[in-house]
Each structure stands twice: as structure tokens, then as C-alpha cells.
Scaffold this active site. Structure first.
Site, PDB file in Angstrom:
ATOM      1  N   ASP A  81       0.832  -1.204   0.000  1.00  0.00           N
ATOM      2  CA  ASP A  81       0.000   0.000   0.000  1.00  0.00           C
ATOM      3  C   ASP A  81       0.875   1.266   0.000  1.00  0.00           C
ATOM      4  OD1 ASP A  81      -2.451   1.346   0.244  1.00  0.00           O
ATOM      5  OD2 ASP A  81      -2.350   1.342   2.443  1.00  0.00           O
ATOM      6  N   HIS A  82       0.446   2.275  -0.727  1.00  0.00           N
ATOM      7  CA  HIS A  82       1.154   3.574  -0.757  1.00  0.00           C
ATOM      8  C   HIS A  82       2.652   3.427  -0.954  1.00  0.00           C
ATOM      9  CE1 HIS A  82      -2.310   6.061   0.147  1.00  0.00           C
ATOM     10  NE2 HIS A  82      -2.666   5.178   1.064  1.00  0.00           N
ATOM     11  N   ASP A 103       2.109   5.453  -5.153  1.00  0.00           N
ATOM     12  CA  ASP A 103       1.339   6.635  -4.770  1.00  0.00           C
ATOM     13  C   ASP A 103       2.072   7.903  -5.197  1.00  0.00           C
ATOM     14  OD1 ASP A 103      -0.062   8.674  -3.693  1.00  0.00           O
ATOM     15  OD2 ASP A 103       0.099   8.039  -1.602  1.00  0.00           O
ATOM     16  N   GLU A 133      -2.924   6.330  -7.525  1.00  0.00           N
ATOM     17  CA  GLU A 133      -3.905   7.296  -6.992  1.00  0.00           C
ATOM     18  C   GLU A 133      -3.842   8.595  -7.765  1.00  0.00           C
ATOM     19  OE1 GLU A 133      -3.942   7.704  -2.689  1.00  0.00           O
ATOM     20  OE2 GLU A 133      -4.275   9.867  -2.844  1.00  0.00           O
ATOM     21  N   HIS A 177      -7.550   9.589   5.307  1.00  0.00           N
ATOM     22  CA  HIS A 177      -7.000   8.565   6.196  1.00  0.00           C
ATOM     23  C   HIS A 177      -7.186   8.968   7.660  1.00  0.00           C
ATOM     24  CE1 HIS A 177      -4.503   7.822   2.494  1.00  0.00           C
ATOM     25  NE2 HIS A 177      -4.849   6.586   2.790  1.00  0.00           N
ATOM     26  N   HIS A 205      -9.787   4.728  -0.344  1.00  0.00           N
ATOM     27  CA  HIS A 205      -8.911   4.767   0.840  1.00  0.00           C
ATOM     28  C   HIS A 205      -9.661   5.461   1.969  1.00  0.00           C
ATOM     29  CE1 HIS A 205      -4.787   3.711  -0.799  1.00  0.00           C
ATOM     30  NE2 HIS A 205      -5.583   3.603  -1.850  1.00  0.00           N
ATOM     31  N   GLY A 207     -11.095   4.221   4.750  1.00  0.00           N
ATOM     32  CA  GLY A 207     -12.378   3.569   5.059  1.00  0.00           C
ATOM     33  C   GLY A 207     -12.860   3.763   6.498  1.00  0.00           C
ATOM     34  N   THR A 208     -11.949   3.999   7.421  1.00  0.00           N
ATOM     35  CA  THR A 208     -12.350   4.120   8.832  1.00  0.00           C
ATOM     36  C   THR A 208     -13.273   5.323   9.033  1.00  0.00           C
ATOM     37  OG1 THR A 208     -10.280   3.127   9.538  1.00  0.00           O
ATOM     38  CG2 THR A 208     -11.483   4.425  11.200  1.00  0.00           C
ATOM     39  N   ASN A 227     -10.139   0.238   1.585  1.00  0.00           N
ATOM     40  CA  ASN A 227      -9.018   0.133   2.524  1.00  0.00           C
ATOM     41  C   ASN A 227      -9.433   0.498   3.946  1.00  0.00           C
ATOM     42  OD1 ASN A 227      -7.555  -0.264   0.212  1.00  0.00           O
ATOM     43  ND2 ASN A 227      -6.091   1.390   0.589  1.00  0.00           N
TER      44      ASN A 227
END
Ligand code: 13P
Length: 283
Positions: A81-82, A103, A133, A177, A205, A207-208, A227
């Protein structure tokens, strides 16, 4: 079963479900996520971001993630990721990651396109998928920077996909994020325009903290990889804290079980919202 990420996302595109991509930092999180995936018979993605390698070195956690994926009874893709540097991306590919992200969202468009193309060429040698991205997702993966949200321009998304031939495109539609300061409301107008103009699975990205009904609208509109990082870390911490408060920890292995449980519960919750349960057999 270790799978190329493309296989999972292309199957998800045939319907309205999406695949959860869970960030992990240690073996307990890997075990918790895979327990949830196996129990619900869901395909799943394990991922780690380059900025997290300070705490979890790639040469140690990478082989662990790949081995766990191979050992699982459901399709699992292992994603870097990233990715910020070609060196680390190459290291992940050597270890056996089946997908990598470059990224370049912070770079001028032309440079993002050039470096993404370089990543696509490299990943081809390993038969791995590439995510990139465009626009800027807010915040940063490890909370070290407060990057402003810059929503993706649909026209630039078209140009980017045409020129780079990426397998998955991460877009910015008001997502960020980390924990949101206020409940986010995503720009579905932009999502719909991007979805109707590009022919690749889209990635969400940050998702929280996104509302379940917004996740549903996302997966119905082309978002096929979602994510989740902070929610996993927070759930693991809360699970351990609760176990101590309830007097359930009398030795190290109770602590370990509480960590696995936290990652498991978080993954189960998201797999259900993403309507991914029971989809393993389709892949
Ligand atoms: P969150 O930490 O907000 O869940 O974001 C995860 C993410 O997008 C990882 O790339």
C-alpha cells in the site's frame, strides 16, 4: 490461496460487492483478518503501507503475509500500500506480493503518470497488479501529515488510466486517512462521473469512519477495493483494553488472543457491509 488482486476485483465488478483490504502490522492482525475471511468465505486483501515499515520491516512481515495467504482456504491477495519508492515496490514484488500501489498523488500529473508507468512495467515481470492514486486522499496513512483533500478530476482520471494502464485506481471523493473529525459525506456526483468514464475497478482509501450506507453506495458505483487501517488498529487496542478490564488476561497468550479477536471483529463487520461474505467460491 494466494491470488492476484486483479482476479478479486474483476470478479467484484460483475456485481455490487467490494473486497475489504485490511492493513496489518503483525501476525495477530493477519490471523484475525484471515479468520474472519475464512469463517465468512470471503476473498480478502492483506496490505501494508511503506510508511509503516519502520515498525514492521518488509523483509519480516512481507513473507509472513504471503505465507498466511498461501495457507488460507479462501482467495487472498497481498498488497503493498502507498508505495513511495521503486526500490521498496521491487522488494515487495520479490517477496511475492501480488499487487503494489505507486502513490504519486502528491506529484504533478505528468510525473505521477511516468512513475506509475514504470511501476506497471516492473509489476508485469512478476505478474502482479498495480494500483495508483489520482487526486489526493486527505490526511496520511500514518497520521504524520495533514494532506488536504483534493477531489479527483474525472477528466484527469480518464487520461491517467489511458496512459498508465493501471489495474485499479484510487480516487479522492472527500475521503481521508485516519479518524474523521466530522462524519464524512462523500462526493457521489464525482464518483458516478468517474465510474462512467473509466473502465477499471476503483479504490476507496480512508475507510475508517465512513457510514455503512455510504459504503453501500460506493460499492454499487464502482468502488471494488475498500481500505481499512485505523479501525483495525483501534479495534485491536480496544479488545486488549477490554480484556484487561474484564480480568481475562492472565498471561501473554491471552493478550495475543485479544489482539487476534480485535482484528477479527473489525474484519467481520466490514466484510458484511461490503457484501463480500460467501463470494470466495466465485473466484
Ligand atoms: P483508514 O486508516 O482511514 O482506514 O485508511 C486506510 C487506508 O486508506 C490505507 O491505505
Amino acid at each position: 490461496m494466494l491470488y492476484n488482486m486483479k482476479a478479486l476485483l474483476e470478479k467484484a465488478r460483475e456485481s455490487s460487492w467490494a473486497v475489504g483490504s485490511f492493513s496489518v502490522a503483525n501476525m495477530e492482525m493477519v490471523l484475525g483478518v484471515l479468520k474472519a475471511a475464512e469463517e465468512t468465505q470471503s476473498p480478502v486483501i492483506l496490505q501494508i503501507a511503506e510508511v509503516r515499515l519502520k515498525q514492521s520491516p518488509l523483509e519480516i512481515i512481507g513473507p509472513l503475509m504471503v505465507a498466511a495467504a498461501k495457507n488460507a482456504s479462501v482467495p487472498v491477495a497481498v498488497h503493498f500500500d502507498h508505495g513511495l519508492t521503486i526500490d521498496k515496490i521491487k522488494q515487495a514484488l520479490e517477496i511475492g506480493f501480488t499487487s503494489v500501489m505507486f502513490d504519486g498523488s502528491h506529484l504533478p500529473l505528468e510525473e505521477n503518470i511516468a512513475k506509475t508507468k514504470q511501476t506497471v512495467e516492473l509489476a508485469k515481470e512478476y505478474g502482479a497488479a498495480v494500483e495508483a492514486e489520482i487526486g489526493c486522499v486527505g490526511g496520511s496513512e500514518d497520521g504524520s501529515k495533514d494532506i488536504a483533500i483534493n477531489c479527483t478530476s474525472p477528466a484527469q482520471a480518464v487520461e491517467f488510466v489511458e496512459k498508465t494502464k493501471v489495474d485499479a485506481l484510487a480516487i479522492a471523493i472527500g475521503n481521508a486517512h485516519g479518524n474523521y473529525k466530522e462524519t464524512p459525506h462523500l462526493r457521489f456526483d464525482i464518483l458516478e462521473e468517474i465510474k462512467s468514464s473509466v473502465d477499471v475497478p476503483l479504490v476507496l482509501h480512508g475507510g475508517t469512519g465512513i457510514l455503512p450506507e455510504e459504503f453501500v453506495r460506493c460499492r454499487e458505483n464502482g468502488i471494488k477495493k475498500i481500505n481499512i487501517a485505523t479501525a483495525t488498529f483501534d479495534n485491536v487496542q480496544q479488545s486488549v483494553r477490554r480484556a484487561y478490564e474484564e480480568g481475562n488476561i492472565s498471561g501473554y497468550y491471552d493478550l495475543q488472543a485479544a489482539e487476534v479477536e480485535g482484528a477479527y471483529r473489525n474484519a467481520i463487520k466490514h466484510i458484511e457491509i461490503f457484501d463480500c461474505a460467501g463470494k470466495a467460491h466465485l473466484i
